[in-house]
Design a protein around this motif. Structure first.
Motif, PDB file in Angstrom:
ATOM      1  N   TRP A 286       0.880  -1.171   0.000  1.00 21.53           N
ATOM      2  CA  TRP A 286       0.000   0.000   0.000  1.00 21.53           C
ATOM      3  C   TRP A 286       0.921   1.225   0.000  1.00 21.53           C
ATOM      4  CZ3 TRP A 286      -4.837   0.793  -1.117  1.00 21.53           C
ATOM      5  CH2 TRP A 286      -5.437   2.010  -0.761  1.00 21.53           C
ATOM      6  N   PRO A 287       0.636   2.242  -0.800  1.00 16.25           N
ATOM      7  CA  PRO A 287       1.568   3.367  -0.952  1.00 16.25           C
ATOM      8  C   PRO A 287       2.002   4.054   0.345  1.00 16.25           C
ATOM      9  CG  PRO A 287      -0.125   3.457  -2.642  1.00 16.25           C
ATOM     10  CD  PRO A 287      -0.517   2.347  -1.699  1.00 16.25           C
TER      11      PRO A 287
ATOM     12  N   LEU B 221       3.017   2.815   2.968  1.00 16.85           N
ATOM     13  CA  LEU B 221       4.124   2.086   3.603  1.00 16.85           C
ATOM     14  C   LEU B 221       5.453   2.309   2.886  1.00 16.85           C
ATOM     15  CD1 LEU B 221       1.562   0.625   4.755  1.00 16.85           C
ATOM     16  CD2 LEU B 221       2.997  -1.384   4.901  1.00 16.85           C
ATOM     17  N   ARG B 222       5.436   3.062   1.803  1.00 17.77           N
ATOM     18  CA  ARG B 222       6.641   3.311   1.001  1.00 17.77           C
ATOM     19  C   ARG B 222       7.812   3.763   1.876  1.00 17.77           C
ATOM     20  NH1 ARG B 222       4.878   7.354  -2.447  1.00 17.77           N
ATOM     21  NH2 ARG B 222       5.243   8.729  -0.695  1.00 17.77           N
ATOM     22  N   THR B 223       7.609   4.793   2.671  1.00 17.92           N
ATOM     23  CA  THR B 223       8.691   5.323   3.505  1.00 17.92           C
ATOM     24  C   THR B 223       9.105   4.312   4.568  1.00 17.92           C
ATOM     25  OG1 THR B 223       7.954   7.575   3.080  1.00 17.92           O
ATOM     26  CG2 THR B 223       9.373   7.237   4.999  1.00 17.92           C
ATOM     27  N   ASP B 224       8.138   3.610   5.166  1.00 21.89           N
ATOM     28  CA  ASP B 224       8.467   2.589   6.163  1.00 21.89           C
ATOM     29  C   ASP B 224       9.379   1.520   5.556  1.00 21.89           C
ATOM     30  OD1 ASP B 224       6.728   3.935   7.864  1.00 21.89           O
ATOM     31  OD2 ASP B 224       5.084   2.522   7.563  1.00 21.89           O
TER      32      ASP B 224
ATOM     33  N   GLY C 280      15.170  -0.534   4.673  1.00 26.95           N
ATOM     34  CA  GLY C 280      16.176  -1.034   3.743  1.00 26.95           C
ATOM     35  C   GLY C 280      15.659  -1.691   2.492  1.00 26.95           C
ATOM     36  N   ALA C 281      14.354  -1.638   2.253  1.00 26.92           N
ATOM     37  CA  ALA C 281      13.788  -2.228   1.042  1.00 26.92           C
ATOM     38  C   ALA C 281      13.816  -1.224  -0.103  1.00 26.92           C
ATOM     39  CB  ALA C 281      12.344  -2.682   1.298  1.00 26.92           C
ATOM     40  N   ASN C 282      13.775  -1.743  -1.302  1.00 26.50           N
ATOM     41  CA  ASN C 282      13.607  -0.932  -2.507  1.00 26.50           C
ATOM     42  C   ASN C 282      12.123  -1.014  -2.862  1.00 26.50           C
ATOM     43  OD1 ASN C 282      13.937   0.420  -4.980  1.00 26.50           O
ATOM     44  ND2 ASN C 282      14.306  -1.510  -6.044  1.00 26.50           N
ATOM     45  N   TRP C 283      11.367   0.069  -2.613  1.00 29.64           N
ATOM     46  CA  TRP C 283       9.926   0.067  -2.840  1.00 29.64           C
ATOM     47  C   TRP C 283       9.629   0.456  -4.281  1.00 29.64           C
ATOM     48  CZ3 TRP C 283       6.012   3.466  -4.257  1.00 29.64           C
ATOM     49  CH2 TRP C 283       4.709   3.037  -3.988  1.00 29.64           C
ATOM     50  N   VAL C 284       8.726  -0.282  -4.928  1.00 28.50           N
ATOM     51  CA  VAL C 284       8.280   0.024  -6.282  1.00 28.50           C
ATOM     52  C   VAL C 284       6.761   0.100  -6.296  1.00 28.50           C
ATOM     53  CG1 VAL C 284      10.302  -0.970  -7.436  1.00 28.50           C
ATOM     54  CG2 VAL C 284       8.317  -2.421  -6.963  1.00 28.50           C
ATOM     55  N   ASP C 285       6.226   0.933  -7.161  1.00 28.30           N
ATOM     56  CA  ASP C 285       4.776   1.090  -7.297  1.00 28.30           C
ATOM     57  C   ASP C 285       4.304   0.227  -8.467  1.00 28.30           C
ATOM     58  OD1 ASP C 285       2.179   1.928  -7.049  1.00 28.30           O
ATOM     59  OD2 ASP C 285       2.517   3.924  -7.887  1.00 28.30           O
ATOM     60  N   GLU C 286       4.135  -1.055  -8.193  1.00 26.22           N
ATOM     61  CA  GLU C 286       3.709  -2.039  -9.188  1.00 26.22           C
ATOM     62  C   GLU C 286       2.584  -2.877  -8.597  1.00 26.22           C
ATOM     63  OE1 GLU C 286       4.873  -2.276 -12.255  1.00 26.22           O
ATOM     64  OE2 GLU C 286       6.473  -0.789 -11.993  1.00 26.22           O
ATOM     65  N   PRO C 287       1.716  -3.446  -9.431  1.00 22.55           N
ATOM     66  CA  PRO C 287       0.639  -4.290  -8.902  1.00 22.55           C
ATOM     67  C   PRO C 287       1.157  -5.489  -8.113  1.00 22.55           C
ATOM     68  CG  PRO C 287       0.240  -3.770 -11.203  1.00 22.55           C
ATOM     69  CD  PRO C 287       1.613  -3.267 -10.879  1.00 22.55           C
ATOM     70  N   VAL C 288       2.247  -6.069  -8.566  1.00 19.50           N
ATOM     71  CA  VAL C 288       2.850  -7.206  -7.872  1.00 19.50           C
ATOM     72  C   VAL C 288       4.356  -7.161  -8.098  1.00 19.50           C
ATOM     73  CG1 VAL C 288       2.640  -8.880  -9.762  1.00 19.50           C
ATOM     74  CG2 VAL C 288       2.613  -9.687  -7.408  1.00 19.50           C
ATOM     75  N   GLN C 289       5.096  -7.612  -7.105  1.00 20.80           N
ATOM     76  CA  GLN C 289       6.553  -7.677  -7.213  1.00 20.80           C
ATOM     77  C   GLN C 289       7.001  -9.030  -6.676  1.00 20.80           C
ATOM     78  OE1 GLN C 289       8.744  -5.385  -8.540  1.00 20.80           O
ATOM     79  NE2 GLN C 289      10.268  -6.967  -8.230  1.00 20.80           N
TER      80      GLN C 289
END
Length: 180
Positions: free
Chosen positions: A126-127, A129-132, A137-146
């Motif tokens: 969910w967007p 949580l991007r900063t969290d 240490g994760a690389n967050w991407v805005d994709e339907p599934v990763q």
């Protein structure tokens, strides 16, 4: 193949529990609802109460070793409660330690952040949580599934109920239930 669905007693997003559950059950797998308390889990349809579902086992009754994979449905209250429960956090982390596949949707990433298993992973959520995730240490991407294979195990992540089709297809593929 037994697959654990870990939820808190209240607050799981119903469709994020039921759609992956039914998809796995159709392949002949045995999904098991694991919770922090016995009885029934109260699901929600966003902010409205949904159905209740019987708990198959509690964290005091089962071991991660009994399962081949883990699914973490979202909702806001569900993973927020799980990340405050040391047994739930340890249960989730055990799947990573054992190199077993994990699938998490929506806010479920909070539990994984608390388990300290997202560092170096590429994932979505969910967007909000991007900063969290980035701070963990994760690389967050805005994709339907990763699908991330950058660690010891496979991690399938997704953003929201609207992405359930892609999430479920990727989960089934990565859990070895359909061909790529």
């Amino acid at each position: 193949m037994r697959i654990a669905f870990l939820t808190a007693p209240e607050g799981v997003e119903q469709v994020e529990l039921t759609e992956p559950w039914h998809a796995l059950a159709k392949t002949g797998e045995t999904p098991q609802l694991i919770s922090t308390s016995p009885g029934r889990v109260q699901a929600f349809r966003h902010l409205d109460r949904g159905d209740t579902f019987p708990v198959d086992g509690t964290l005091d009754e089962v071991s991660p070793a009994e399962f081949e994979a883990l699914v973490l449905p979202g909702g806001v209250a569900n993973p927020d409660a799980l990340r405050l429960n040391p047994k739930a956090v340890a249960f989730a982390r055990a799947f990573f330690d054992a190199r077993k596949p994990v699938a998490a949707i929506c806010h479920a990433a909070w539990t994984l952040i608390e388990a300290d298993v997202v560092r170096g992973r590429t994932m979505t959520s969910w967007p909000s949580l991007r900063t969290d995730l980035r701070n963990a240490g994760a690389n967050w991407v805005d994709e339907p599934v990763q699908v991330c294979n950058e660690g010891p195990n496979t991690l399938v992540s997704s953003r929201k109920p609207g992405d359930l089709k892609q999430f479920t297809e990727a989960m089934l593929r990565e859990f070895g239930k359909v061909s790529a």
